[in-house]
Design a protein around this motif. Sequence first.
Motif, short mmCIF file in Angstrom:
data_model
loop_
_atom_site.label_atom_id
_atom_site.label_comp_id
_atom_site.label_asym_id
_atom_site.label_seq_id
_atom_site.Cartn_x
_atom_site.Cartn_y
_atom_site.Cartn_z
N LYS A 148 0.83 -1.20 0.00
CA LYS A 148 0.00 0.00 0.00
C LYS A 148 0.87 1.26 0.00
O LYS A 148 0.53 2.26 -0.66
N LEU A 149 1.97 1.24 0.72
CA LEU A 149 2.87 2.39 0.73
C LEU A 149 3.50 2.58 -0.65
O LEU A 149 3.66 3.71 -1.12
N ALA A 150 3.84 1.48 -1.31
CA ALA A 150 4.37 1.57 -2.67
C ALA A 150 3.34 2.19 -3.61
O ALA A 150 3.68 3.01 -4.47
N CYS A 151 2.08 1.81 -3.45
CA CYS A 151 1.01 2.39 -4.27
C CYS A 151 0.88 3.88 -4.02
O CYS A 151 0.70 4.67 -4.96
N GLU A 152 0.95 4.29 -2.76
CA GLU A 152 0.88 5.71 -2.44
C GLU A 152 1.98 6.49 -3.16
O GLU A 152 1.74 7.57 -3.71
N ALA A 153 3.19 5.96 -3.14
CA ALA A 153 4.31 6.64 -3.79
C ALA A 153 4.10 6.72 -5.30
O ALA A 153 4.36 7.76 -5.93
N LEU A 154 3.62 5.66 -5.89
CA LEU A 154 3.38 5.63 -7.33
C LEU A 154 2.29 6.63 -7.71
O LEU A 154 2.42 7.37 -8.71
N ILE A 155 1.23 6.68 -6.92
CA ILE A 155 0.15 7.64 -7.18
C ILE A 155 0.65 9.07 -7.08
O ILE A 155 0.33 9.93 -7.92
N SER A 156 1.46 9.35 -6.07
CA SER A 156 2.02 10.69 -5.92
C SER A 156 2.84 11.07 -7.15
O SER A 156 2.73 12.20 -7.66
N ALA A 157 3.64 10.15 -7.63
CA ALA A 157 4.48 10.43 -8.81
C ALA A 157 3.62 10.71 -10.04
O ALA A 157 3.91 11.63 -10.82
N TYR A 158 2.55 9.95 -10.24
CA TYR A 158 1.66 10.19 -11.38
C TYR A 158 0.95 11.54 -11.25
O TYR A 158 0.76 12.25 -12.25
N CYS A 159 0.56 11.89 -10.04
CA CYS A 159 -0.12 13.18 -9.85
C CYS A 159 0.79 14.33 -10.25
O CYS A 159 0.38 15.26 -10.96
N HIS A 160 2.02 14.30 -9.79
CA HIS A 160 2.94 15.39 -10.08
C HIS A 160 3.47 15.34 -11.51
O HIS A 160 3.85 16.39 -12.07
N SER A 161 3.51 14.17 -12.11
CA SER A 161 4.04 14.05 -13.47
C SER A 161 2.99 14.33 -14.54
O SER A 161 3.31 14.83 -15.63
N PHE A 162 1.72 14.01 -14.26
CA PHE A 162 0.70 14.05 -15.30
C PHE A 162 -0.51 14.91 -14.94
O PHE A 162 -1.56 14.80 -15.57
N GLY A 163 -0.38 15.77 -13.93
CA GLY A 163 -1.44 16.71 -13.61
C GLY A 163 -2.67 16.10 -12.98
O GLY A 163 -3.76 16.66 -13.05
N MET A 164 -2.52 14.94 -12.35
CA MET A 164 -3.66 14.30 -11.69
C MET A 164 -3.83 14.82 -10.27
O MET A 164 -2.93 15.47 -9.71
N LYS A 165 -4.99 14.53 -9.67
CA LYS A 165 -5.25 14.80 -8.26
C LYS A 165 -5.64 13.50 -7.59
O LYS A 165 -6.34 12.67 -8.19
N SER A 166 -5.18 13.33 -6.36
CA SER A 166 -5.52 12.09 -5.66
C SER A 166 -5.91 12.39 -4.22
O SER A 166 -5.44 13.36 -3.61
N TRP A 167 -6.78 11.54 -3.71
CA TRP A 167 -7.15 11.53 -2.30
C TRP A 167 -6.83 10.13 -1.80
O TRP A 167 -7.44 9.15 -2.23
N GLN A 168 -5.86 10.05 -0.91
CA GLN A 168 -5.39 8.76 -0.41
C GLN A 168 -5.78 8.64 1.06
O GLN A 168 -5.36 9.46 1.88
N PHE A 169 -6.57 7.62 1.35
CA PHE A 169 -7.14 7.50 2.69
C PHE A 169 -6.50 6.32 3.43
O PHE A 169 -6.61 5.17 2.98
N ARG A 170 -5.85 6.64 4.53
CA ARG A 170 -5.26 5.60 5.38
C ARG A 170 -6.29 5.20 6.44
O ARG A 170 -6.54 5.95 7.38
N PHE A 171 -6.84 4.02 6.26
CA PHE A 171 -7.94 3.57 7.10
C PHE A 171 -7.45 2.90 8.37
O PHE A 171 -6.46 2.15 8.35
N ALA A 172 -8.17 3.14 9.46
CA ALA A 172 -8.09 2.26 10.61
C ALA A 172 -8.84 0.98 10.25
O ALA A 172 -9.06 0.69 9.07
N ASN A 173 -9.26 0.20 11.21
CA ASN A 173 -10.04 -1.01 10.92
C ASN A 173 -11.48 -0.60 10.62
O ASN A 173 -12.20 -0.16 11.51
N ILE A 174 -11.87 -0.73 9.36
CA ILE A 174 -13.23 -0.37 8.94
C ILE A 174 -14.09 -1.63 9.02
O ILE A 174 -13.72 -2.68 8.47
#
Length: 311
Positions: A148-174
Amino acid sequence: MFDVVTGGAGFIGSHLVDSLVARGRDVLVIDSLCAGKQVTIAGHLASGRVRILQMDLLTDGWQDSLKGAGCVYHLAADPDVRQSAMTPEPTFRNNIAATYRVLEAMRIHGILNLVFTSTSTVYGNATVIPTPENYTPLEPVSVYGGSKLACEALISAYCHSFGMKSWQFRFANIIGARSGHGVITDFVRKLKENQKELEILGDGKQTKSYLEVHECVEAMHFAMAHSKNPVNIFNIGSEDWIDVRSIADILVEEMHLPGVKYRFTGGALGWVGDVPKMQLAVDRIKGLGWKPRLGSRESVRIAVRAALEGQ
């Protein structure tokens, strides 16, 4: 315009689909149904507000269906923390590789908004509790948390590289209706098999934060409406915690089984990769004006009743 929910027939995904339809959105669900159940969204399918594409994100053929979408809610993942310690490859493929493929499809079709469901396990065994979003170092102790941390990093890179926006939610036990895994599900299954004894992994003192699923989905929508940075990271959880033995007590009470004996497997960890103490700081989302109405104990009781009712 429509929204896409990967894993939309799963536990949190189906509740998210409910909320999107209630908000007037049309939804495309992409789900392999290996864990999700189509019955969870059957009413929406019948109404025509929701379409489902039964496909695995690791295969091809779904990418073009994203064209014209307003937002992709990427919830599809392998959530099994314990299994990830024994067979890591499925976690890598279903979490990291699948997320990359979603991002690439979004880039190709010019879709700029992504919601990603991450996890408290990215923090590992945090020394600051409640743990804020800016806590460091991020040292996951499970393959699941690392993925999941690797996914967060990849998403951040895509947002800054390609003009995307992301909302990344770190959940407790849902937790709540339609949940198919976790401590409550395990306890219900064990007690239905043996009403005299309940096996509890570890020493029963593992203490964590729990939040009912409807509150979780509400928090996601609120954070999206009130934050517009390229990368937005929020903890979502309750403001208290409960230990595993107390969860067992609530379940035994709700099942009217006062004579149950607890058998502990021993040790501070329930399994390899377990985090025995977890509570998330939710000050960031509270600063926007949202706070949980329910605590961990209330959330657990609601989830227990839903599980016993077969929901």
